[in-house]
Motif scaffolding. Sequence first.
Motif, short mmCIF file in Angstrom:
data_model
loop_
_atom_site.label_atom_id
_atom_site.label_comp_id
_atom_site.label_asym_id
_atom_site.label_seq_id
_atom_site.Cartn_x
_atom_site.Cartn_y
_atom_site.Cartn_z
N ALA A 1 21.81 0.38 67.09
CA ALA A 1 21.91 -0.50 68.26
C ALA A 1 22.08 -1.95 67.83
CB ALA A 1 20.66 -0.36 69.13
N VAL A 2 21.40 -2.34 66.74
CA VAL A 2 21.54 -3.70 66.21
C VAL A 2 22.98 -3.95 65.80
CG1 VAL A 2 20.83 -5.28 64.38
CG2 VAL A 2 19.14 -3.75 65.42
N LYS A 3 23.57 -2.98 65.09
CA LYS A 3 24.95 -3.13 64.61
C LYS A 3 25.93 -3.19 65.78
CE LYS A 3 23.94 -0.82 60.24
NZ LYS A 3 24.13 0.41 59.41
N LYS A 4 25.69 -2.37 66.79
CA LYS A 4 26.57 -2.37 67.96
C LYS A 4 26.52 -3.72 68.67
CE LYS A 4 27.37 0.15 72.31
NZ LYS A 4 28.83 0.19 72.14
N SER A 5 25.32 -4.27 68.82
CA SER A 5 25.16 -5.55 69.51
C SER A 5 25.79 -6.70 68.74
CB SER A 5 23.67 -5.84 69.74
OG SER A 5 23.08 -4.84 70.53
N ALA A 6 25.79 -6.60 67.41
CA ALA A 6 26.38 -7.66 66.58
C ALA A 6 27.87 -7.82 66.87
CB ALA A 6 26.17 -7.34 65.11
N ASP A 7 28.51 -6.74 67.34
CA ASP A 7 29.93 -6.80 67.68
C ASP A 7 30.17 -7.25 69.12
OD1 ASP A 7 30.64 -5.87 65.15
OD2 ASP A 7 30.50 -3.76 65.79
N GLU A 8 29.10 -7.38 69.88
CA GLU A 8 29.25 -7.65 71.32
C GLU A 8 28.69 -9.00 71.76
OE1 GLU A 8 28.85 -2.94 72.65
OE2 GLU A 8 27.18 -4.32 72.98
N VAL A 9 27.86 -9.61 70.90
CA VAL A 9 27.18 -10.85 71.29
C VAL A 9 27.48 -11.95 70.28
CG1 VAL A 9 24.93 -11.94 71.68
CG2 VAL A 9 25.31 -9.58 72.41
N ASP A 10 27.75 -13.15 70.79
CA ASP A 10 28.00 -14.30 69.92
C ASP A 10 26.67 -14.92 69.45
OD1 ASP A 10 30.76 -14.08 70.23
OD2 ASP A 10 30.72 -15.29 72.07
N GLY A 11 26.73 -15.67 68.37
CA GLY A 11 25.55 -16.38 67.89
C GLY A 11 24.81 -15.62 66.83
N GLU A 12 23.58 -16.05 66.57
CA GLU A 12 22.76 -15.47 65.52
C GLU A 12 22.45 -13.99 65.83
OE1 GLU A 12 21.61 -16.85 62.70
OE2 GLU A 12 22.69 -18.71 63.12
N THR A 13 22.49 -13.17 64.80
CA THR A 13 22.17 -11.74 64.97
C THR A 13 20.76 -11.47 64.47
OG1 THR A 13 23.26 -11.29 62.85
CG2 THR A 13 24.56 -10.97 64.86
N ASN A 14 19.82 -12.18 65.07
CA ASN A 14 18.40 -11.98 64.76
C ASN A 14 17.59 -12.24 66.02
OD1 ASN A 14 17.89 -14.87 64.94
ND2 ASN A 14 18.82 -15.04 62.90
N SER A 15 16.27 -12.15 65.91
CA SER A 15 15.42 -12.22 67.10
C SER A 15 15.35 -13.60 67.73
CB SER A 15 14.00 -11.75 66.75
OG SER A 15 13.40 -12.62 65.81
N SER A 16 15.91 -14.61 67.07
CA SER A 16 15.93 -15.94 67.68
C SER A 16 16.96 -16.03 68.80
CB SER A 16 16.24 -17.00 66.62
OG SER A 16 17.57 -16.88 66.13
N ASN A 17 17.87 -15.07 68.84
CA ASN A 17 18.92 -15.03 69.86
C ASN A 17 18.49 -14.06 70.96
OD1 ASN A 17 21.24 -14.63 71.40
ND2 ASN A 17 22.62 -14.66 69.63
N LYS A 18 17.99 -14.61 72.07
CA LYS A 18 17.46 -13.77 73.15
C LYS A 18 18.51 -12.84 73.74
CE LYS A 18 13.75 -16.92 74.57
NZ LYS A 18 13.16 -17.71 75.69
N GLU A 19 19.74 -13.33 73.83
CA GLU A 19 20.82 -12.49 74.36
C GLU A 19 21.08 -11.31 73.43
OE1 GLU A 19 25.57 -12.74 75.62
OE2 GLU A 19 24.55 -14.51 74.83
N PHE A 20 21.01 -11.56 72.13
CA PHE A 20 21.23 -10.50 71.14
C PHE A 20 20.12 -9.45 71.24
CE2 PHE A 20 20.69 -8.90 66.71
CZ PHE A 20 21.90 -8.22 66.61
N VAL A 21 18.89 -9.90 71.38
CA VAL A 21 17.77 -8.97 71.51
C VAL A 21 17.91 -8.15 72.78
CG1 VAL A 21 15.28 -8.78 71.86
CG2 VAL A 21 16.18 -10.38 70.16
#
Length: 209
Positions: free
Chosen positions: A141-161
């Motif tokens: 799910a983390v990898k899938k979201s990395a392709d769908e959301v802009d910005g940091e791919t860690n927990s500091s990015n609320k949209e990514f989480v």
Amino acid sequence: MKNIAITKDLQSKMTPQGVLKDLLEGNDRFVNGNPEGADNAALVNQTTAGQYPKAVVLSCIDSRVPVETVLDQAIGDIFVARVAGNFENTDILGSLEYSCNVAGSKLILVLGHESCGAVKAACDGVELGNITAMLSNILPAVKKSADEVDGETNSSNKEFVAKTVENNVRLTIERIREKSPILAEMEEHGEIAIVGGVYSLHSGKVEML
């Protein structure tokens, strides 16, 4: 006040769609501050000899998401399987198969939640003891979201989480169907439904995906 437990006859007449509607109505009561309430003594007495829950919920272990409470369900109403990150594994799949194929439940609800600690840890690549292997279940799910959301791919990015929480629910549902021919066939025949939602810590609302 609920004082009559689900019987086998009543369970047999339920539909997956009707059970989902019932759970969401229970969530509405919780959100609005008017839970139904229950005569626990009566329900304990009626369920001692057997149980016929209408649904099984696969939830995170998070203490802020007490499943029966937020869905306003009573003793004997639902099975609840819990693991940090609400993913499936062999033990969870066996539990879901028992709930539906043996005990007659009509619905599987995979319930993620806002600001999930397990999801955040997976986003950050945390490695610690057995937690490392556990979090590997969430990495797709983390990898899938990395392709769908802009910005940091860690927990500091609320949209990514938030996106990872949603993707984790969706991918878990896909894997349940792939790994359990029993449940996939039951769903195909309309005996059960497998659905997903996300619980909001702020509002208490379950939003279906």
